[in-house]
Design a protein around this motif. Structure first.
Motif, short mmCIF file in Angstrom:
data_model
loop_
_atom_site.label_atom_id
_atom_site.label_comp_id
_atom_site.label_asym_id
_atom_site.label_seq_id
_atom_site.Cartn_x
_atom_site.Cartn_y
_atom_site.Cartn_z
N VAL A 107 57.77 26.62 2.78
CA VAL A 107 58.82 27.61 2.57
C VAL A 107 59.59 27.77 3.88
O VAL A 107 59.01 28.07 4.93
CB VAL A 107 58.22 28.97 2.14
N GLY A 136 65.33 28.97 -3.57
CA GLY A 136 64.91 30.19 -4.25
C GLY A 136 65.99 31.26 -4.14
O GLY A 136 66.28 31.76 -3.05
N ILE A 147 64.46 29.70 1.29
CA ILE A 147 64.58 31.10 0.90
C ILE A 147 65.62 31.74 1.82
O ILE A 147 65.43 31.75 3.04
CB ILE A 147 63.23 31.83 1.01
N SER A 196 61.14 38.06 -1.78
CA SER A 196 61.33 36.64 -2.03
C SER A 196 60.32 35.80 -1.26
O SER A 196 59.84 34.77 -1.75
CB SER A 196 62.76 36.21 -1.66
N SER A 234 67.73 35.04 -5.37
CA SER A 234 67.31 36.39 -5.73
C SER A 234 68.53 37.18 -6.18
O SER A 234 69.66 36.72 -6.05
CB SER A 234 66.63 37.08 -4.55
N ALA A 244 57.77 33.27 -3.08
CA ALA A 244 57.70 31.84 -2.74
C ALA A 244 56.35 31.46 -2.16
O ALA A 244 55.79 30.40 -2.49
CB ALA A 244 58.83 31.49 -1.77
N LYS A 298 64.53 36.31 -9.65
CA LYS A 298 64.29 35.18 -8.75
C LYS A 298 64.25 33.88 -9.53
O LYS A 298 63.65 33.80 -10.59
CB LYS A 298 62.99 35.41 -7.97
#
Length: 368
Positions: free
Chosen positions: A75, A103, A44, A52, A105, A56, A289
């Protein structure tokens, strides 16, 4: 021609695709990958305080249960350079064994859309396996909120506002342009690492206006509203099947920016500024996302992760738990996720040009 015409067409396709149900299954025995005993690292590119992170952290344990072999999903936060640090790192990775995912955004997508010179990543190289829609809520201190005349923000035009801003080319351009259209004098304190840090500024009295994506608003701002220290001002809204902005399904009692704009003298919901705002809202929120496998990912890996997210969505309790943590928005896989990615990573040349010029004039940021 309306400068969000192309974006609107893509967004309508996104809404239609999201409405379909995609039953993605392993194609035959032996297809898919086994992750037993392995650790999946989910990068992330933000701090651990923002939306975010909440997104996650919500999905990680559910994904672990759904993947073959039930690997540990960890994560890993990699903030920096307006989220481009983590995205550039991911761009350099090649698929190995399915233990690395990313991930993205809106704040990662916008620098890509605007040609930010820090960007060395390309979404077309990655493999999308989930796209999550979301919304956003702007809120004020009670003292300032009390000065609004219903949805009319004109009484606030003589006030001075402070806002914690992640960066000029980030998702923050949606709220800052909206506030400018309302005639508000909002000074940005630049460089915060995540929207959670902006909320902390608000809580400490260092900012008096803020916005959070839905997941962060639900967990971090709702307690402030209940305590009487924050008051919602407006949402960015949601899209209906025709591409029109309507009330956010997670916050149906809060007016949209479009409604507030219509009620505020001097704010227009037509013309190039409105069209540019709407184009970037569409690029930034209905598919804000996304989860990706890196370049070179095998079809088996894509099938495995797609099916895992499908299985997560099929849980009997998913609607309830996701609604409380993420809000009531589409969670898309398969063709719907690909359509969502197209919407999130494309805007018209006219919308881009307007925003690039606006960033130069407002912040002195040169992207040409």
């Amino acid at each position: 021609m309306s400068i969000f015409k192309t974006t609107r067409r893509v967004a309508v396709g996104l809404v239609a695709a999201a409405a379909a149900t995609f039953a993605i299954k392993a194609e035959a025995a032996g297809h898919g990958i086994d992750l037993e005993g392995k650790t999946v690292e989910w990068i992330i590119p933000f701090s651990e305080t923002g939306g975010s992170a909440k997104w996650a952290n919500f999905y990680a344990p559910l994904l672990s249960e759904a993947l073959p072999g039930q690997p540990t999903v960890v994560v890993k936060f990699m903030p920096g350079a307006g989220s481009t640090k983590g995205a550039n790192f991911f761009q350099e990775q090649q698929y190995n064994d399915g233990t690395l995912i990313f991930g993205s955004s809106g704040s990662t997508q916008f620098p890509f859309l605007l040609g930010d010179p820090r960007v060395r990543y390309n979404y077309s190289d990655w493999n999308v396996v989930l796209a999550s829609g979301t919304g956003g809520v702007a809120y004020l201190t009670p003292e300032l909120a009390a000065k609004m005349d219903g949805m009319n923000a004109a009484p606030l035009q003589g006030e001075d506002f402070i806002y914690g801003n992640q960066g000029a080319t980030r998702l923050d351009l949606v709220p800052t342009l909206a506030w400018e259209m309302l005639g508000l004098n909002v000074e940005s304190v630049m460089g915060i690492k995540g929207r959670g840090d902006g909320r902390l500024m608000f809580e400490r009295g260092e900012a008096n206006i803020d916005y959070q994506t839905s997941s962060s608003y639900l967990s971090g701002v709702t307690p402030l509203v209940e305590a009487g220290t924050a008051v919602p001002m407006m949402t960015w809204g949601a899209l209906d099947d025709a591409g029109n902005i309507v009330r956010d399904p997670t916050f149906p009692d809060i007016p949209t920016f479009k409604e507030v704009c219509e009620a505020t003298e001097g704010c227009e919901t037509s013309g190039e500024k409105w069209d540019a705002w709407k184009a970037f809202f569409i690029a930034g929120f209905p598919a804000q996302k996304m989860v990706f496998l890196p370049a070179g990912a095998s079809n088996d890996a894509i099938v495995t992760y797609t099916k895992a997210f499908e299985d997560v969505k099929a849980r009997a309790d998913f609607a309830e738990i996701s609604g409380k943590r993420l809000g009531k928005y589409p969670q898309m896989t398969g063709d719907a996720a690909k359509t969502a990615m197209e919407s999130a990573t494309n805007v018209s040349a006219e919308a881009k040009d307007f925003i690039v010029n606006w960033l130069q004039e407002k912040y002195g940021v040169s992207l040409n």
